[in-house]
Design a protein around this motif. Structure first.
Motif, PDB file in Angstrom:
ATOM      1  N   MET A  10       7.119  -1.719   0.551  1.00 56.22           N
ATOM      2  CA  MET A  10       6.317  -2.778  -0.058  1.00 56.22           C
ATOM      3  C   MET A  10       5.092  -2.235  -0.797  1.00 56.22           C
ATOM      4  O   MET A  10       4.978  -2.376  -2.013  1.00 56.22           O
ATOM      5  N   GLY A  11       4.136  -1.631  -0.076  1.00 52.12           N
ATOM      6  CA  GLY A  11       2.878  -1.206  -0.673  1.00 52.12           C
ATOM      7  C   GLY A  11       3.062  -0.125  -1.713  1.00 52.12           C
ATOM      8  O   GLY A  11       3.652   0.925  -1.444  1.00 52.12           O
ATOM      9  N   ASN A  12       2.575  -0.367  -2.932  1.00 57.52           N
ATOM     10  CA  ASN A  12       2.676   0.528  -4.070  1.00 57.52           C
ATOM     11  C   ASN A  12       4.116   0.771  -4.512  1.00 57.52           C
ATOM     12  O   ASN A  12       4.407   1.759  -5.187  1.00 57.52           O
ATOM     13  N   VAL A  13       4.983  -0.157  -4.127  1.00 57.35           N
ATOM     14  CA  VAL A  13       6.342  -0.227  -4.668  1.00 57.35           C
ATOM     15  C   VAL A  13       6.572  -1.635  -5.215  1.00 57.35           C
ATOM     16  O   VAL A  13       6.801  -1.823  -6.400  1.00 57.35           O
ATOM     17  N   LEU A  14       6.455  -2.641  -4.339  1.00 60.97           N
ATOM     18  CA  LEU A  14       6.538  -4.031  -4.793  1.00 60.97           C
ATOM     19  C   LEU A  14       5.173  -4.546  -5.242  1.00 60.97           C
ATOM     20  O   LEU A  14       5.064  -5.260  -6.241  1.00 60.97           O
ATOM     21  N   ILE A  15       4.143  -4.218  -4.477  1.00 61.04           N
ATOM     22  CA  ILE A  15       2.793  -4.698  -4.761  1.00 61.04           C
ATOM     23  C   ILE A  15       1.829  -3.528  -4.850  1.00 61.04           C
ATOM     24  O   ILE A  15       2.075  -2.461  -4.292  1.00 61.04           O
ATOM     25  N   GLN A  16       0.726  -3.751  -5.548  1.00 58.45           N
ATOM     26  CA  GLN A  16      -0.330  -2.747  -5.633  1.00 58.45           C
ATOM     27  C   GLN A  16      -1.240  -2.884  -4.411  1.00 58.45           C
ATOM     28  O   GLN A  16      -1.819  -3.942  -4.174  1.00 58.45           O
ATOM     29  N   TYR A  17      -1.317  -1.807  -3.644  1.00 59.19           N
ATOM     30  CA  TYR A  17      -2.166  -1.747  -2.451  1.00 59.19           C
ATOM     31  C   TYR A  17      -3.260  -0.735  -2.730  1.00 59.19           C
ATOM     32  O   TYR A  17      -2.996   0.463  -2.859  1.00 59.19           O
ATOM     33  N   PHE A 164      16.990   4.338  -0.298  1.00 56.68           N
ATOM     34  CA  PHE A 164      15.651   3.896   0.083  1.00 56.68           C
ATOM     35  C   PHE A 164      14.633   4.340  -0.956  1.00 56.68           C
ATOM     36  O   PHE A 164      14.651   5.489  -1.410  1.00 56.68           O
ATOM     37  N   VAL A 165      13.722   3.424  -1.312  1.00 53.37           N
ATOM     38  CA  VAL A 165      12.684   3.692  -2.314  1.00 53.37           C
ATOM     39  C   VAL A 165      11.314   3.524  -1.667  1.00 53.37           C
ATOM     40  O   VAL A 165      10.992   2.451  -1.155  1.00 53.37           O
ATOM     41  N   ASP A 166      10.507   4.584  -1.674  1.00 58.70           N
ATOM     42  CA  ASP A 166       9.179   4.548  -1.071  1.00 58.70           C
ATOM     43  C   ASP A 166       8.252   5.421  -1.906  1.00 58.70           C
ATOM     44  O   ASP A 166       8.708   6.375  -2.539  1.00 58.70           O
ATOM     45  N   ASP A 167       6.956   5.115  -1.906  1.00 55.76           N
ATOM     46  CA  ASP A 167       6.007   5.938  -2.650  1.00 55.76           C
ATOM     47  C   ASP A 167       5.558   7.164  -1.870  1.00 55.76           C
ATOM     48  O   ASP A 167       4.892   8.033  -2.448  1.00 55.76           O
ATOM     49  N   LEU A 168       5.901   7.263  -0.587  1.00 56.80           N
ATOM     50  CA  LEU A 168       5.480   8.400   0.236  1.00 56.80           C
ATOM     51  C   LEU A 168       6.666   9.320   0.522  1.00 56.80           C
ATOM     52  O   LEU A 168       7.663   8.893   1.113  1.00 56.80           O
ATOM     53  N   PRO A 169       6.597  10.587   0.130  1.00 55.47           N
ATOM     54  CA  PRO A 169       7.707  11.505   0.350  1.00 55.47           C
ATOM     55  C   PRO A 169       8.131  11.606   1.810  1.00 55.47           C
ATOM     56  O   PRO A 169       9.329  11.727   2.108  1.00 55.47           O
ATOM     57  N   GLY A 170       7.164  11.559   2.742  1.00 54.52           N
ATOM     58  CA  GLY A 170       7.511  11.664   4.156  1.00 54.52           C
ATOM     59  C   GLY A 170       8.413  10.534   4.619  1.00 54.52           C
ATOM     60  O   GLY A 170       9.303  10.737   5.454  1.00 54.52           O
ATOM     61  N   ASN A 171       8.188   9.345   4.085  1.00 55.87           N
ATOM     62  CA  ASN A 171       9.028   8.208   4.461  1.00 55.87           C
ATOM     63  C   ASN A 171      10.427   8.336   3.880  1.00 55.87           C
ATOM     64  O   ASN A 171      11.415   7.932   4.510  1.00 55.87           O
ATOM     65  N   VAL A 172      10.530   8.875   2.673  1.00 54.94           N
ATOM     66  CA  VAL A 172      11.845   9.115   2.075  1.00 54.94           C
ATOM     67  C   VAL A 172      12.587  10.188   2.872  1.00 54.94           C
ATOM     68  O   VAL A 172      13.795  10.069   3.135  1.00 54.94           O
ATOM     69  N   TYR A 173      11.866  11.216   3.301  1.00 56.56           N
ATOM     70  CA  TYR A 173      12.498  12.245   4.129  1.00 56.56           C
ATOM     71  C   TYR A 173      13.013  11.654   5.435  1.00 56.56           C
ATOM     72  O   TYR A 173      14.114  11.987   5.893  1.00 56.56           O
TER      73      TYR A 173
END
Length: 209
Positions: A10-17, A164-173
């Motif tokens: 969600m954050g910085n993918v769907l919405i700007q946080y 999966f799509v995330d702005d944080l590499p650790g979460n994608v890993y």
């Protein structure tokens, strides 16, 4: 294996946080902002709220215990009102709508607190989603492999069919460790579309702008 489902953070993918913007709105004295950034948005309590193990009021009390009295009201305002400034990330909803039209399942997997249930109605992109999985509801956090496993089990999805799509590499890993494919989002919907295409995801309609 062919990708059948797209899973979005969600954050910085769907919405700007943007905590810096929230601090500017609620903390008049710029000199106070680094301390409030540390004791609110970068606090252990913020993580505990996302984990669903601490209420918002408990988090406010804990943060205020470390802050001077004059900053207590500002801290409470930040906890309670940050979500009133969550504009969409440009182009992402349009990309999701095209993915939905192309037949992909669309899901949310986000680290966020129970406050999400009070502001989700303001996230227009969620109209396209088939399911939403929130960390606070499950007492699990990305990038722990367990949250991706619980997500797939809950919705009956095969991990290898999910991207999966995330702005944080650790979460994608973390997602990749759970058997899902994954890409890091850098804020550009057109770039994301190109990344999806490299993973065999074809969207309906014209290219993202």
């Amino acid at each position: 294996m062919q990708i059948k489902h797209l899973v979005f953070d969600m954050g910085n993918v769907l919405i700007q946080y943007d905590p810096g913007r929230y601090l500017a709105a609620y903390v008049p004295d710029e000199a106070d902002r680094p301390l409030l950034m540390r004791e609110v948005f970068r606090s252990v309590e913020w993580v505990q709220m996302d984990h669903g193990t601490l209420t918002e009021e408990e988090a406010i009390a804990a943060s205020c215990a470390r802050l001077p009295q004059r900053l207590h009201e500002a801290a409470a305002q930040l906890y309670r009102h940050w979500n009133e400034d969550i504009p969409p990330v440009p182009g992402v909803e349009q990309l999701i709508a095209r993915a939905k039209a192309a037949g992909y399942g669309i899901y949310l997997l986000s680290n966020t607190s129970e406050r999400y249930h009070r502001f989700r109605r303001h996230i227009a992109a969620l109209r396209w989603f088939d399911g939403e999985f929130i960390s606070a509801d499950w007492h699990l956090l990305k990038p722990d492999v367990a949250i991706y496993q619980a997500f797939c089990q809950h919705f009956g999805l095969v991990p290898a069919q999910c991207l999966f799509v995330d702005d944080l590499p650790g979460n994608v890993y973390g997602a990749r460790c759970a058997g899902m494919d994954g890409v890091v989002f850098h804020g550009d919907a057109a770039e994301l579309e190109a990344q999806l295409a490299r993973h065999g995801v074809e969207l309906k309609g014209g290219a993202a702008q």
